[in-house]
Design a protein around this motif. Structure first.
Motif, mmCIF file in Angstrom:
data_model
loop_
_atom_site.group_PDB
_atom_site.id
_atom_site.type_symbol
_atom_site.label_atom_id
_atom_site.label_comp_id
_atom_site.label_asym_id
_atom_site.label_seq_id
_atom_site.Cartn_x
_atom_site.Cartn_y
_atom_site.Cartn_z
ATOM 1 N N VAL A 131 -7.427 1.752 6.882
ATOM 2 C CA VAL A 131 -8.110 0.939 7.421
ATOM 3 C C VAL A 131 -9.775 0.433 7.619
ATOM 4 O O VAL A 131 -10.322 -0.469 7.484
ATOM 5 C CB VAL A 131 -8.404 1.686 8.909
ATOM 6 C CG1 VAL A 131 -9.201 1.358 10.111
ATOM 7 C CG2 VAL A 131 -6.240 1.559 9.724
ATOM 8 N N PHE B 203 -6.463 -3.420 9.290
ATOM 9 C CA PHE B 203 -6.637 -2.737 10.364
ATOM 10 C C PHE B 203 -6.005 -3.238 11.630
ATOM 11 O O PHE B 203 -5.640 -2.490 12.967
ATOM 12 C CB PHE B 203 -8.576 -2.655 11.357
ATOM 13 C CG PHE B 203 -9.050 -2.070 11.834
ATOM 14 C CD1 PHE B 203 -8.794 -1.099 12.992
ATOM 15 C CD2 PHE B 203 -8.938 -2.714 13.184
ATOM 16 C CE1 PHE B 203 -9.182 -0.675 14.115
ATOM 17 C CE2 PHE B 203 -9.679 -2.396 14.579
ATOM 18 C CZ PHE B 203 -9.622 -1.531 15.109
ATOM 19 N N ILE C 271 -13.041 2.639 16.294
ATOM 20 C CA ILE C 271 -11.896 2.177 15.284
ATOM 21 C C ILE C 271 -10.975 3.154 15.438
ATOM 22 O O ILE C 271 -9.541 3.033 16.256
ATOM 23 C CB ILE C 271 -12.391 2.601 13.660
ATOM 24 C CG1 ILE C 271 -13.043 0.925 13.669
ATOM 25 C CG2 ILE C 271 -10.802 2.527 13.002
ATOM 26 C CD1 ILE C 271 -13.355 0.776 12.113
#
Length: 222
Positions: free
Chosen positions: A113, A120, A2
């Motif tokens: 997120v 996201f 991520i």
């Protein structure tokens, strides 16, 4: 993964602006409109219901605080968060006020997120055109390549840093609804401003309308 994706979205925007500088003029409003619609939709579809699941009037206050915070940041960032930054003056010095304002905004973006796939993706999409506009702004300001790289790399790290902090420190879990409500206010201001400012003379056209509908639909199904 991520964190890397959040970092790469800014670098992708930088690379696109550098390589396609003269081709972005016509497509930029539509890219901004798509990102604004997507960000607004995931805020409404995901974050608002979660915050108001345990309804408390004070969450509305925190949303307004987030909105007002973004207005305050806009004063120093010249609207860079929603693609409105422009200058007719050469910037020989590092634009510290713009950088600090954008860094606060980017850090806040990273907090929700984790656990919000739509958010996201919304942030990833949002950052690409914003990074393009920032790159063009800095190039037009005739900053050195070192200063431009320093600005963009530091800015790119802020959102992953926000996501990392939210994942590591209990403070963000303890006050999650309140913090998410502030971020909702930030997102609402940025996304709606993008939608109203991404067309010439603030007028809607068919291409922009279809782009907004596409962004909204994709956000709904993700």
């Amino acid at each position: 993964m991520i964190y890397l994706a959040l970092l790469m979205s800014v670098l992708l925007g930088f690379a696109s602006a550098t390589l396609l500088k003269h081709r972005l003029k016509n497509s930029m409003p539509l890219l901004l409109a798509f990102s604004g619609a997507f960000l607004l939709a995931v805020t409404v579809f995901e974050m608002l219901p979660e915050v108001f699941e345990h309804y408390n009037k004070r969450f509305g206050l925190f949303i307004m605080l987030g909105l007002l915070l973004q207005i305050f940041l806009d004063f120093f960032s010249k609207g860079a968060e929603h693609g409105h930054v422009h200058s007719h003056e050469k910037q020989v010095k590092f634009p510290w006020l713009i950088f600090l304002s954008l860094s606060i905004h980017a850090f806040l973006e990273g907090i929700p997120v984790q656990g919000h796939n739509g958010v996201f993706y919304g942030i990833l999409i949002h950052k690409i055109p914003i990074a393009m506009i920032l790159t063009l702004f800095l190039i037009d300001g005739q900053l050195s390549k070192f200063k431009i790289a320093l600005f963009l790399i530091s800015f790119a790290l802020m959102t992953p840093l926000g996501a990392f902090a939210a994942n590591q420190f209990s403070f963000f879990d303890t006050y999650k609804p309140e913090i998410d409500a502030v971020v909702i206010g930030v997102f609402l201001h940025v996304s709606t401003t993008i939608l109203f400012e991404s067309s010439k003379d603030h007028k809607f056209n068919l291409a922009k309308l279809l782009t907004i509908l596409l962004g909204t639909a994709l956000a709904y199904f993700i």
